[in-house]
Scaffold this motif. Sequence first.
Motif, PDB file in Angstrom:
ATOM      1  N   ASN A 193      64.083  -3.305 -11.701  1.00  0.00           N
ATOM      2  CA  ASN A 193      64.380  -4.559 -12.376  1.00  0.00           C
ATOM      3  C   ASN A 193      63.577  -4.644 -13.665  1.00  0.00           C
ATOM      4  N   LEU A 194      64.193  -5.163 -14.708  1.00  0.00           N
ATOM      5  CA  LEU A 194      63.501  -5.513 -15.946  1.00  0.00           C
ATOM      6  C   LEU A 194      63.473  -7.025 -16.031  1.00  0.00           C
ATOM      7  N   ARG A 195      62.334  -7.564 -16.402  1.00  0.00           N
ATOM      8  CA  ARG A 195      62.234  -9.017 -16.568  1.00  0.00           C
ATOM      9  C   ARG A 195      61.279  -9.323 -17.704  1.00  0.00           C
ATOM     10  N   GLN A 196      61.319 -10.563 -18.159  1.00  0.00           N
ATOM     11  CA  GLN A 196      60.429 -11.020 -19.228  1.00  0.00           C
ATOM     12  C   GLN A 196      58.971 -11.004 -18.742  1.00  0.00           C
ATOM     13  N   LEU A 197      58.076 -10.597 -19.619  1.00  0.00           N
ATOM     14  CA  LEU A 197      56.647 -10.685 -19.351  1.00  0.00           C
ATOM     15  C   LEU A 197      56.252 -12.154 -19.232  1.00  0.00           C
ATOM     16  N   GLN A 198      55.472 -12.473 -18.230  1.00  0.00           N
ATOM     17  CA  GLN A 198      54.966 -13.834 -18.014  1.00  0.00           C
ATOM     18  C   GLN A 198      53.447 -13.843 -18.188  1.00  0.00           C
ATOM     19  N   GLU A 199      52.903 -14.999 -18.430  1.00  0.00           N
ATOM     20  CA  GLU A 199      51.453 -15.115 -18.610  1.00  0.00           C
ATOM     21  C   GLU A 199      50.686 -14.563 -17.404  1.00  0.00           C
ATOM     22  N   GLU A 200      51.231 -14.747 -16.212  1.00  0.00           N
ATOM     23  CA  GLU A 200      50.537 -14.250 -15.014  1.00  0.00           C
ATOM     24  C   GLU A 200      50.521 -12.720 -14.916  1.00  0.00           C
ATOM     25  N   ASP A 201      51.295 -12.023 -15.777  1.00  0.00           N
ATOM     26  CA  ASP A 201      51.293 -10.558 -15.814  1.00  0.00           C
ATOM     27  C   ASP A 201      50.185  -9.996 -16.711  1.00  0.00           C
ATOM     28  N   LEU A 202      49.566 -10.854 -17.512  1.00  0.00           N
ATOM     29  CA  LEU A 202      48.639 -10.361 -18.538  1.00  0.00           C
ATOM     30  C   LEU A 202      47.470  -9.568 -17.974  1.00  0.00           C
ATOM     31  N   ASP A 203      46.896 -10.021 -16.874  1.00  0.00           N
ATOM     32  CA  ASP A 203      45.741  -9.308 -16.312  1.00  0.00           C
ATOM     33  C   ASP A 203      46.092  -7.874 -15.930  1.00  0.00           C
ATOM     34  N   ILE A 204      47.238  -7.693 -15.276  1.00  0.00           N
ATOM     35  CA  ILE A 204      47.588  -6.351 -14.806  1.00  0.00           C
ATOM     36  C   ILE A 204      47.958  -5.428 -15.963  1.00  0.00           C
ATOM     37  N   ILE A 205      48.710  -5.937 -16.950  1.00  0.00           N
ATOM     38  CA  ILE A 205      49.057  -5.025 -18.045  1.00  0.00           C
ATOM     39  C   ILE A 205      47.847  -4.710 -18.918  1.00  0.00           C
ATOM     40  N   LEU A 206      46.901  -5.640 -18.999  1.00  0.00           N
ATOM     41  CA  LEU A 206      45.659  -5.341 -19.718  1.00  0.00           C
ATOM     42  C   LEU A 206      44.857  -4.282 -18.970  1.00  0.00           C
ATOM     43  N   GLN A 207      44.831  -4.382 -17.664  1.00  0.00           N
ATOM     44  CA  GLN A 207      44.137  -3.372 -16.852  1.00  0.00           C
ATOM     45  C   GLN A 207      44.764  -1.992 -17.084  1.00  0.00           C
ATOM     46  N   TRP A 208      46.103  -1.919 -17.073  1.00  0.00           N
ATOM     47  CA  TRP A 208      46.771  -0.638 -17.339  1.00  0.00           C
ATOM     48  C   TRP A 208      46.442  -0.149 -18.740  1.00  0.00           C
ATOM     49  N   ARG A 209      46.589  -1.039 -19.726  1.00  0.00           N
ATOM     50  CA  ARG A 209      46.389  -0.678 -21.139  1.00  0.00           C
ATOM     51  C   ARG A 209      44.984  -0.161 -21.404  1.00  0.00           C
ATOM     52  N   ASN A 210      43.996  -0.752 -20.749  1.00  0.00           N
ATOM     53  CA  ASN A 210      42.608  -0.359 -20.979  1.00  0.00           C
ATOM     54  C   ASN A 210      42.174   0.848 -20.148  1.00  0.00           C
ATOM     55  N   ASP A 211      43.011   1.302 -19.241  1.00  0.00           N
ATOM     56  CA  ASP A 211      42.691   2.487 -18.447  1.00  0.00           C
ATOM     57  C   ASP A 211      42.620   3.699 -19.382  1.00  0.00           C
ATOM     58  N   ASP A 212      41.627   4.555 -19.187  1.00  0.00           N
ATOM     59  CA  ASP A 212      41.455   5.726 -20.049  1.00  0.00           C
ATOM     60  C   ASP A 212      42.712   6.588 -20.142  1.00  0.00           C
ATOM     61  N   LYS A 213      43.482   6.680 -19.043  1.00  0.00           N
ATOM     62  CA  LYS A 213      44.685   7.519 -19.023  1.00  0.00           C
ATOM     63  C   LYS A 213      45.773   6.981 -19.948  1.00  0.00           C
ATOM     64  N   ILE A 214      45.739   5.699 -20.237  1.00  0.00           N
ATOM     65  CA  ILE A 214      46.737   5.078 -21.121  1.00  0.00           C
ATOM     66  C   ILE A 214      46.163   4.934 -22.530  1.00  0.00           C
ATOM     67  N   ARG A 215      44.999   4.370 -22.608  1.00  0.00           N
ATOM     68  CA  ARG A 215      44.349   4.011 -23.876  1.00  0.00           C
ATOM     69  C   ARG A 215      44.219   5.201 -24.819  1.00  0.00           C
TER      70      ARG A 215
END
Length: 177
Positions: free
Chosen positions: A11-33
């Motif tokens: 499923n694709l859906r709009q990003l919601q404010e409650e998703d911010l913590d998890i996507i920030l965690q992914w984004r800041n992970d060394d494997k992504i960053r």
Amino acid sequence: MIEFLSSNSNNLRQLQEEDLDIILQWRNDDKIRHFMFNSDVIALADHQAWFKRTVKDEKKHLLIFEKNKFSVGFVQLSVLKGGVAEWGFYVDPSSPRGTGQQMALNVLKYAFESLNLHKISARVIDFNQRSLHLHNKFFFTEEGVLRDEHYDGVKYHDVICFGLLKNEWKKKVTSNA
């Protein structure tokens, strides 16, 4: 061969404010960053400010990709003039192999069939082998190389520019159906 995946599991859906913590965690992970144009660790306050600015922009599509009802990826489509959009994305670093390809397939279908975009473009740093492979697998054309365009703090890297037109996508999907 590309196959569309069951909408029951993806499923694709709009990003919601409650998703911010998890996507920030992914984004800041060394494997992504490591593969981002800005490889700095992003602070929560900066991330929240980005969301508040970007969510109001009608030309930005902020999407969460879910697999079996779990959030596993993030995509941003930035629509430019004339139905051309640039995309950027990343997946949960703990996701199984193939998650990025499943997400890309769903996003391309959304972009070309729902948003009726003409073209998706991308810029990939030359050492990001997984992203280079993904763009080639999904029939993107390499449109150019920006030589020594990205400095990572140690050395310069080329940036590879890709593009995929809607009519190319339709041809490939139809021939693989």
